[in-house]
Design a protein around this motif. Structure first.
Motif: not given
Length: 134
Positions: A12, A42, A46, A49
């Motif tokens: 991430v 995504t 984000k 996801s």
């Protein structure tokens, strides 16, 4: 996903230390190439996801992966796992454990390869030949 007390998930944050030397070389090669469909990865945002990925990776599954029966009875097909020995994302011991429990899986050790070895044209061809020839 948004707490600040503990370190975040490396992927991430874009932490490149999670990649092996060979993965970093492949990432450099791929960074200049257009990636078809990348915008949809995504599309739900984000957070959503990555959150779904975490649920699949670390959540409770409805089955035990070591209890899966052979989907190719009577040897009419094969199941393969290829493992890059430098893979820092999927632990080698995890795949070895699964293959040990499920003896019908063909396990392929790929020395000097990381997580993205499939993008190596020579290794890709080797894998494709193995799948076609059985």
């Amino acid at each position: 996903m948004n707490q600040k007390w503990f370190h975040s998930w490396s992927v991430v944050e874009g932490n490149m230390a999670i990649f092996s030397k060979t993965d970093l070389e492949i990432v450099k090669q791929l960074s200049g190439a257009p990636s078809l469909g990348q915008e949809t990865v995504t599309q739900q945002g984000k957070f959503e996801s990555f959150y779904r990925d975490l649920i699949v990776g670390f959540g409770k599954w409805e089955f035990d992966p070591t209890q899966v029966s052979n989907p190719c009875p009577e040897n009419k097909g094969n199941v393969h796992i290829w493992q890059g020995y430098e893979d820092k994302i999927i632990p080698r011991k995890l795949n070895q454990y699964i293959v040990e429990k499920l003896g019908w899986i063909k396990y392929h050790k790929v020395p000097d390869a990381g997580h993205f070895f499939i993008y190596n044209a020579t290794l890709y061809e080797t894998i494709l030949r193995e799948l076609v020839n059985g």
